[in-house]
Design an enzyme around this catalytic site. Structure first.
Site, PDB file in Angstrom:
ATOM      1  N   GLN A  51       0.826  -1.220   0.000  1.00 54.25           N
ATOM      2  CA  GLN A  51       0.000   0.000   0.000  1.00 54.25           C
ATOM      3  C   GLN A  51       0.854   1.261   0.000  1.00 54.25           C
ATOM      4  O   GLN A  51       0.360   2.340  -0.327  1.00 54.25           O
ATOM      5  CB  GLN A  51      -0.928   0.033   1.226  1.00 54.25           C
ATOM      6  CG  GLN A  51      -2.062  -0.967   1.168  1.00 54.25           C
ATOM      7  CD  GLN A  51      -2.974  -0.813   2.359  1.00 54.25           C
ATOM      8  OE1 GLN A  51      -2.689  -1.332   3.437  1.00 54.25           O
ATOM      9  NE2 GLN A  51      -4.070  -0.095   2.186  1.00 54.25           N
ATOM     10  N   CYS A  91     -11.064   0.199   3.375  1.00 58.44           N
ATOM     11  CA  CYS A  91      -9.634   0.081   3.080  1.00 58.44           C
ATOM     12  C   CYS A  91      -9.072   1.458   2.762  1.00 58.44           C
ATOM     13  O   CYS A  91      -9.699   2.229   2.035  1.00 58.44           O
ATOM     14  CB  CYS A  91      -9.420  -0.851   1.881  1.00 58.44           C
ATOM     15  SG  CYS A  91      -7.679  -1.027   1.418  1.00 58.44           S
ATOM     16  N   HIS A 133      -7.620  -9.174   5.869  1.00 57.18           N
ATOM     17  CA  HIS A 133      -7.555  -8.024   4.958  1.00 57.18           C
ATOM     18  C   HIS A 133      -6.105  -7.752   4.534  1.00 57.18           C
ATOM     19  O   HIS A 133      -5.822  -7.538   3.357  1.00 57.18           O
ATOM     20  CB  HIS A 133      -8.162  -6.813   5.679  1.00 57.18           C
ATOM     21  CG  HIS A 133      -8.168  -5.549   4.909  1.00 57.18           C
ATOM     22  ND1 HIS A 133      -9.309  -5.014   4.352  1.00 57.18           N
ATOM     23  CD2 HIS A 133      -7.171  -4.681   4.599  1.00 57.18           C
ATOM     24  CE1 HIS A 133      -9.011  -3.886   3.734  1.00 57.18           C
ATOM     25  NE2 HIS A 133      -7.726  -3.649   3.868  1.00 57.18           N
ATOM     26  N   GLU A 134      -5.173  -7.793   5.509  1.00 57.60           N
ATOM     27  CA  GLU A 134      -3.766  -7.485   5.200  1.00 57.60           C
ATOM     28  C   GLU A 134      -3.120  -8.615   4.391  1.00 57.60           C
ATOM     29  O   GLU A 134      -2.347  -8.363   3.471  1.00 57.60           O
ATOM     30  CB  GLU A 134      -2.970  -7.220   6.478  1.00 57.60           C
ATOM     31  CG  GLU A 134      -3.478  -6.069   7.344  1.00 57.60           C
ATOM     32  CD  GLU A 134      -3.794  -4.796   6.587  1.00 57.60           C
ATOM     33  OE1 GLU A 134      -3.193  -4.541   5.521  1.00 57.60           O
ATOM     34  OE2 GLU A 134      -4.678  -4.052   7.041  1.00 57.60           O
TER      35      GLU A 134
END
Ligand code: GNR
Ligand code: NI
Length: 167
Positions: A51, A91, A133-134
């Protein structure tokens, strides 16, 4: 320490599967510190290295209200899960959008800490949701991949417009 810029969908760098961390050197320690600062500043409860444009299998997390439970996940893998349940998710790379998807409520995680030492932990609720999620980020996946293609296309167009406008 530094707050790093967070990439937004549909940036192609969010779509690569990240390679494992192999060097636990000074540069890695600095990156981890910068990722925590970036995550707390956002604010967010988790942040994956890709990210912020770094292709490494590394994520940081802190699901506590007091910001006193930092967790580093390096080369993470799920070793056990229960049945999936519907939860609401957002997110930092898909700003201003939330939707319901299915996530395991309980899981067992195996990962390395910032010094390369292996650990295992059990998590449930928001922490279990955030771990999934990660790990998805590190596999090049976003939670919107679980939505209908119609919804996903609407989100892509909205974010593309915001990026062109300089948002
Ligand atoms: O800050 C975040 N909140 C959140 C809420 C529900 C499920 C997952 C998350 S992770 C997100 C930060 C982020 O985008 N991490 O990659
Ligand atoms: Ni995210």
């Amino acid at each position: 320490m530094a707050v790093l810029p967070i990439l937004h969908h549909p940036d192609p760098r969010l779509r690569r599967k990240t390679p494992p961390v192999e060097r636990f050197d000074q540069d890695l320690q600095r990156l981890i510190d910068d990722m925590f600062e970036t995550m707390y500043a956002a604010p967010g409860v988790g942040l994956a290295a890709n990210q912020v444009g770094v292709q490494l299998r590394l994520a940081v997390m802190d699901c506590s209200d007091e910001h006193d439970q930092p967790l580093v996940m390096i080369n993470p893998e799920l070793v056990m899960t229960d049945d999936p349940q519907e939860v609401e998710e957002g997110c930092l790379s898909v700003p201003d959008i939330r939707d319901k998807i299915r996530r395991y409520n309980k899981l067992r995680l195996r990962a390395l800490d910032r010094n390369g030492q292996p650990y295992e932990l059990e998590a449930d609720g928001l922490m279990a949701q955030c771990i999934q999620h990660e790990i998805d980020h590190l596999d090049g996946k976003l939670y919107i991949d679980y939505l209908s293609s119609l919804k996903r296309e609407r989100i892509r167009k909205k974010l593309q417009k915001a990026a062109v406008a300089g948002g």
